[in-house]
Enzyme design. Sequence first.
Site, PDB file in Angstrom:
ATOM      1  CB  SER A 138       2.871  31.906  30.408  1.00 18.47           C
ATOM      2  OG  SER A 138       3.079  30.559  30.035  1.00 18.47           O
ATOM      3  CG  ASP A 143       2.002  33.142  23.883  1.00 13.50           C
ATOM      4  OD1 ASP A 143       1.142  33.065  22.998  1.00 13.50           O
ATOM      5  OD2 ASP A 143       3.006  32.406  23.905  1.00 13.50           O
ATOM      6  CG  HIS A 201       5.804  31.649  26.004  1.00 13.34           C
ATOM      7  ND1 HIS A 201       4.453  31.600  25.726  1.00 13.34           N
ATOM      8  CD2 HIS A 201       5.914  31.298  27.320  1.00 13.34           C
ATOM      9  CE1 HIS A 201       3.780  31.229  26.798  1.00 13.34           C
ATOM     10  NE2 HIS A 201       4.638  31.055  27.790  1.00 13.34           N
TER      11      HIS A 201
END
Length: 463
Positions: free
Chosen positions: A170, A194, A271
């Site tokens: 992330s 991601d 996610h």
Amino acid sequence: MSQGHKMILLCAFTVFITSLVLGVKDRHPDECADLNNTTWQEYRQRRVKLQVQYLLLTRKNLDCAQAFTEESLTEGQRLSYFNISRPTKVIVHGYRALGSKPSWIKELAWSLLRAQDVNVVVVDWIYGASFAYNLVVENYKEVAVQISVLINQLQKHGCKLGSFHFIGVSLGAHVAGFVGTLFEGKIGRITGLDPAGPMFKGADTFDRLDPSDAQFVDAIHTDSDYFGISIPVGHVDFFLNGGKDQTGCARSRFASILIYFPVYGYVICDHMRALHVYMSALNSSCPLIGIPCSSYEEFLKGNCVDCGVFRGSCPAIGLTENSGISVSPVPKEQKLFLLTSSTSPFCAHHVLLRLEVSPLDKSAEVEVTLRTESLGREQRVRLQTDTTVYRTVLTHPLPLCEIQTIELKNTGSRFYRQGDIHVKSVCVSQIPSNRQDVPLCVNNIHIRRGAPWSHDFVQVCDY
């Protein structure tokens, strides 16, 4: 659920859920190190400053992480488990909405160590990564600067920049990207799981992960419509199931952690799927390969079936050098698409279905099933009056060579759908394809409503 609603939910959770604080303390050399936690109360009352610490895991200390600094390698200190002659994997976590340490860190580290004999350095920046997302984003470059100081020190001890592989989750992907920027793209590899989207989708390449940040950059996208970024950021970008909605996530729950807020599991399931797929790829012999295509829609239509841009070698998720790409220079910002299953190991074999029918008076629907002795996978194809040839991508847990039967069923309604369907041909072939592959075809089939048709294949897998 809209992106705004998801962000509101996350903000609400930060107010009501707190965790035990574990500060950075002096440790005895033999004491196992761990990541920190912080709390909402501490965040508000003390405004904890950015603190970064490092943990080291190797095959020699799998169950007991070692606090790691440059001093760990200097003469006079207790010998570190760090081996300068081995490659180094650097794990960088992302935004921590609740101030808690990531539960997945050890599993990822162990997966890397099972796959390769390396140094695994975990970057712990929990204090700067928690609660207010906009303020966390203000911290990420400072974290990268601190990491770069450590990398510089390791270089003095003999480490080469090309031996470092950053794995950023992330927001951690952009931290890794800025480290790469500071070293002018000489870092060996960066993998973004991601990469974060909010506040980065319109950012300049200087401020986000991009192909110039390392000798090779790969990324996995699983939530590009909410918390992940929707644009390519690497040399190769794997968009799983289109990069947005992941199979099985609508019913996902992290109940053991968030008993009172079960919807949170849905909020972040897409996610976090990139991380779980990556770990599965490290642990499994089942390949997760991507097919280059201009869009997900074109991929599903079966208009992209090979890896010609890479001279036939399809990129794979995992630790293979340059994702298995042999062509040089490696193309940049290549979108790759693949379908996955809803559970580990997430692998799915791709099959191209080509269906040609005679002109229809009414619309119709055909259910196509690829079946083995114990497994069947269905796919419905809607037939229109103005089209006679249909192409679509199917998935099956087993390769095409193990599929024994193909079944066709006219599932149209009695009153407003085509009663009888004449299928000129139905063919299935594997994806990715090569010149030696021969499609399995059956011709001249008549399907009546309520009378399923099936055909058995006789084939042998050539492994």
